[in-house]
Motif scaffolding. Structure first.
Motif, PDB file in Angstrom:
ATOM      1  N   ASN A 107       9.860  -5.502  -3.676  1.00 21.48           N
ATOM      2  CA  ASN A 107       8.399  -5.574  -3.691  1.00 21.48           C
ATOM      3  C   ASN A 107       7.754  -4.544  -2.768  1.00 21.48           C
ATOM      4  O   ASN A 107       6.545  -4.321  -2.840  1.00 21.48           O
ATOM      5  CB  ASN A 107       7.932  -6.979  -3.295  1.00 21.48           C
ATOM      6  CG  ASN A 107       8.332  -8.018  -4.332  1.00 21.48           C
ATOM      7  OD1 ASN A 107       8.450  -7.705  -5.510  1.00 21.48           O
ATOM      8  ND2 ASN A 107       8.556  -9.246  -3.895  1.00 21.48           N
ATOM      9  N   LYS A 108       8.562  -3.943  -1.888  1.00 25.91           N
ATOM     10  CA  LYS A 108       8.017  -2.904  -1.016  1.00 25.91           C
ATOM     11  C   LYS A 108       7.929  -1.591  -1.780  1.00 25.91           C
ATOM     12  O   LYS A 108       8.721  -1.316  -2.668  1.00 25.91           O
ATOM     13  CB  LYS A 108       8.917  -2.720   0.213  1.00 25.91           C
ATOM     14  CG  LYS A 108       8.924  -3.906   1.153  1.00 25.91           C
ATOM     15  CD  LYS A 108       9.827  -3.625   2.340  1.00 25.91           C
ATOM     16  CE  LYS A 108       9.849  -4.798   3.297  1.00 25.91           C
ATOM     17  NZ  LYS A 108      10.764  -4.556   4.442  1.00 25.91           N
ATOM     18  N   GLU A 109       6.969  -0.790  -1.400  1.00 26.85           N
ATOM     19  CA  GLU A 109       6.789   0.504  -2.060  1.00 26.85           C
ATOM     20  C   GLU A 109       7.570   1.564  -1.290  1.00 26.85           C
ATOM     21  O   GLU A 109       7.050   2.241  -0.412  1.00 26.85           O
ATOM     22  CB  GLU A 109       5.301   0.861  -2.132  1.00 26.85           C
ATOM     23  CG  GLU A 109       4.499  -0.094  -3.003  1.00 26.85           C
ATOM     24  CD  GLU A 109       3.040   0.289  -3.074  1.00 26.85           C
ATOM     25  OE1 GLU A 109       2.655   1.289  -2.431  1.00 26.85           O
ATOM     26  OE2 GLU A 109       2.292  -0.415  -3.766  1.00 26.85           O
ATOM     27  N   LEU A 110       8.852   1.674  -1.616  1.00 30.46           N
ATOM     28  CA  LEU A 110       9.726   2.642  -0.973  1.00 30.46           C
ATOM     29  C   LEU A 110      10.210   3.635  -2.007  1.00 30.46           C
ATOM     30  O   LEU A 110      10.315   3.320  -3.195  1.00 30.46           O
ATOM     31  CB  LEU A 110      10.937   1.942  -0.341  1.00 30.46           C
ATOM     32  CG  LEU A 110      10.643   0.869   0.716  1.00 30.46           C
ATOM     33  CD1 LEU A 110      11.930   0.169   1.116  1.00 30.46           C
ATOM     34  CD2 LEU A 110       9.977   1.481   1.944  1.00 30.46           C
ATOM     35  N   ASP A 111      10.520   4.843  -1.542  1.00 29.08           N
ATOM     36  CA  ASP A 111      11.084   5.795  -2.484  1.00 29.08           C
ATOM     37  C   ASP A 111      12.545   5.428  -2.760  1.00 29.08           C
ATOM     38  O   ASP A 111      13.128   4.588  -2.083  1.00 29.08           O
ATOM     39  CB  ASP A 111      10.964   7.223  -1.960  1.00 29.08           C
ATOM     40  CG  ASP A 111      11.636   7.412  -0.604  1.00 29.08           C
ATOM     41  OD1 ASP A 111      12.485   6.575  -0.249  1.00 29.08           O
ATOM     42  OD2 ASP A 111      11.315   8.388   0.094  1.00 29.08           O
ATOM     43  N   GLU A 112      13.114   6.072  -3.764  1.00 28.11           N
ATOM     44  CA  GLU A 112      14.440   5.677  -4.238  1.00 28.11           C
ATOM     45  C   GLU A 112      15.513   5.843  -3.172  1.00 28.11           C
ATOM     46  O   GLU A 112      16.375   4.973  -3.013  1.00 28.11           O
ATOM     47  CB  GLU A 112      14.802   6.511  -5.474  1.00 28.11           C
ATOM     48  CG  GLU A 112      16.084   6.053  -6.141  1.00 28.11           C
ATOM     49  CD  GLU A 112      16.335   6.783  -7.441  1.00 28.11           C
ATOM     50  OE1 GLU A 112      17.456   6.644  -7.961  1.00 28.11           O
ATOM     51  OE2 GLU A 112      15.429   7.488  -7.918  1.00 28.11           O
TER      52      GLU A 112
END
Length: 202
Positions: A107-112
């Motif tokens: 659910n966190k907006e992290l890059d790959e």
């Protein structure tokens, strides 16, 4: 990003029928099931236990056992804190905590790249705390490093050997009969002393 593409076991209820797992007698048994949209030339359905390979970051080694014997921590990583659980947590709860942490991470907006790093850390802690041998050595090392002056045997920190459930209630002590026997013995002692003195005087 799907959890299956990153190699994370997820609850079967939240997935399309690709990956599912179940816990059997404290040892994790993964069951892999190919989906119906398999590539041509591959099996449409294949099911069987997958034997996990030796962990690259396994704690089990002669050097780590020697460290634990000397009361030295074998790792600085807090695997319990990483999964947000406490010591003594059951193996079932380790799985629940791992899945919860994975969902929170998704659910966190992290890059790959950052996501993969975080997932690798979670997988490392999960692999150690869900394995009896790995967790036994890890818990033993924690106990020994916290109090190196007191020796702790490995079985003392093995959660598979700790009693599960509440102990039976203690029986109330029979105060009355015990007190009566004490008074009887005291009277017998006093009477014997008095009689011995009386007989010696005569």
């Amino acid at each position: 990003m799907e959890m299956a593409t990153l190699g994370i076991p997820s609850p079967a209820a939240k997935l399309t029928p690709r990956f599912s797992f179940r816990l059997r007698a404290r040892n994790l048994t993964f069951r892999v099931r190919c989906s119906a949209e398999a590539a041509p030339g591959t099996a449409t359905e294949e099911e069987g236990p997958v034997t996990p390979s030796r962990l690259p970051n396994s704690l089990i080694s002669a050097a780590n056992v020697q460290k634990a014997l000397r009361g030295v921590a074998i790792t600085e990583v807090d695997h319990y804190g990483r999964l947000g659980i406490s010591r003594g947590t059951s193996y079932d709860q380790v799985i629940v905590a791992y899945e919860k942490k994975c969902e929170e991470l998704m659910n966190k907006e992290l890059d790959e790249e950052e996501m993969k790093e975080e997932l690798e850390l979670l997988k490392e802690s999960y692999a150690i705390l869900s394995s009896e041998d790995e967790r036994r050595l890890y818990d033993w090392s924690l106990s020994r490093s916290e109090r190196p002056d007191r020796y702790v045997w490995p079985f003392e920190v093995d959660i598979t050997q700790t009693p599960k459930g509440t102990p039976p209630p203690q029986e109330p002590e029979d105060v009355g009969p015990t007190r009566l026997v004490g008074y009887f013995l005291l009277a017998w002692l006093v009477l014997s002393v008095v009689l011995s003195i009386t007989l010696n005087i005569q």
